[in-house]
Design a protein around this motif. Structure first.
Motif, PDB file in Angstrom:
ATOM      1  N   SER A  44     -40.398   6.712  54.841  1.00  0.00           N
ATOM      2  CA  SER A  44     -41.068   5.788  53.921  1.00  0.00           C
ATOM      3  C   SER A  44     -42.454   6.309  53.535  1.00  0.00           C
ATOM      4  O   SER A  44     -42.859   6.234  52.370  1.00  0.00           O
ATOM      5  CB  SER A  44     -41.166   4.409  54.570  1.00  0.00           C
ATOM      6  N   LEU A  51     -37.884   1.891  51.740  1.00  0.00           N
ATOM      7  CA  LEU A  51     -36.682   2.677  51.480  1.00  0.00           C
ATOM      8  C   LEU A  51     -35.516   1.826  51.009  1.00  0.00           C
ATOM      9  O   LEU A  51     -35.373   0.666  51.391  1.00  0.00           O
ATOM     10  CB  LEU A  51     -36.247   3.408  52.758  1.00  0.00           C
ATOM     11  N   THR A  52     -34.687   2.443  50.197  1.00  0.00           N
ATOM     12  CA  THR A  52     -33.383   1.900  49.851  1.00  0.00           C
ATOM     13  C   THR A  52     -32.409   3.073  49.827  1.00  0.00           C
ATOM     14  O   THR A  52     -32.819   4.232  49.814  1.00  0.00           O
ATOM     15  CB  THR A  52     -33.415   1.134  48.511  1.00  0.00           C
ATOM     16  N   PHE A  53     -31.134   2.764  49.844  1.00  0.00           N
ATOM     17  CA  PHE A  53     -30.117   3.802  49.929  1.00  0.00           C
ATOM     18  C   PHE A  53     -29.382   3.944  48.612  1.00  0.00           C
ATOM     19  O   PHE A  53     -28.970   2.961  48.011  1.00  0.00           O
ATOM     20  CB  PHE A  53     -29.122   3.479  51.048  1.00  0.00           C
ATOM     21  N   GLN A  56     -23.949   7.550  50.533  1.00  0.00           N
ATOM     22  CA  GLN A  56     -23.655   8.343  51.712  1.00  0.00           C
ATOM     23  C   GLN A  56     -22.786   9.522  51.327  1.00  0.00           C
ATOM     24  O   GLN A  56     -21.793   9.361  50.610  1.00  0.00           O
ATOM     25  CB  GLN A  56     -22.930   7.477  52.751  1.00  0.00           C
ATOM     26  N   MET A  69     -31.670   8.564  50.367  1.00  0.00           N
ATOM     27  CA  MET A  69     -32.653   7.483  50.327  1.00  0.00           C
ATOM     28  C   MET A  69     -33.708   7.762  49.264  1.00  0.00           C
ATOM     29  O   MET A  69     -34.004   8.920  48.967  1.00  0.00           O
ATOM     30  CB  MET A  69     -33.349   7.353  51.684  1.00  0.00           C
ATOM     31  N   TYR A  70     -34.246   6.674  48.739  1.00  0.00           N
ATOM     32  CA  TYR A  70     -35.360   6.789  47.787  1.00  0.00           C
ATOM     33  C   TYR A  70     -36.195   5.518  47.880  1.00  0.00           C
ATOM     34  O   TYR A  70     -35.848   4.583  48.589  1.00  0.00           O
ATOM     35  CB  TYR A  70     -34.850   7.046  46.362  1.00  0.00           C
TER      36      TYR A  70
END
Length: 135
Positions: A44, A51-53, A56, A69-70
């Motif tokens: 973070s 963070l968010t995803f 995968q 993640m971004y």
């Protein structure tokens, strides 16, 4: 005394330092090693946001899966659009700000994800990994 401190540092490094990929907004990709020990928030901090995803990268059973993640508020915070092309099947996503990819084992413990892993996944997506996303 110096040898004891060095040994402790090496043990800590082996246990908690993990390498992931930073996909920068300018299109470059860097391997970044971060302290991933419990109660740290270094991804973070690296991305300058919560963070968010994005998704995968499914690489099982031969390899450990990886997560993309971004920053959750990257667009709202007016970070530039990321010019890196994400691996399939996420290659059409538009993401603002930097992106971080790291492997997570079956216990959700971070593991290394390197340039070699990234290249191997991209090279073999159509022949090996595609089937894990689509029946």
């Amino acid at each position: 005394m110096y040898i004891i401190h060095l040994k402790l540092f090496i043990i800590y490094y082996i246990l908690y330092m993990n390498t992931g990929l930073l996909l920068k907004t300018n299109g470059t990709i860097e391997e970044i090693t971060l302290d991933m020990s419990l109660h740290t928030n270094n991804i973070s901090l690296l991305l300058k946001d919560k963070l968010t995803f994005a998704g995968q990268l499914i690489r099982e059973p031969t390899n450990i899966n990886a997560v993309i993640m971004y920053g959750a508020n990257s667009q709202k915070n007016k970070f530039p659009k990321n010019t890196c092309i994400l691996p399939k099947p996420f290659n059409d996503m538009v993401i603002y700000g930097d992106i971080f990819i790291i492997s997570m084992d079956h216990n959700s413990e971070p593991q290394n994800f390197t340039i070699e892993d990234y290249n191997e996944y991209n090279l073999n997506y159509d022949t090996i990994y595609y089937k894990y996303y689509y029946d």
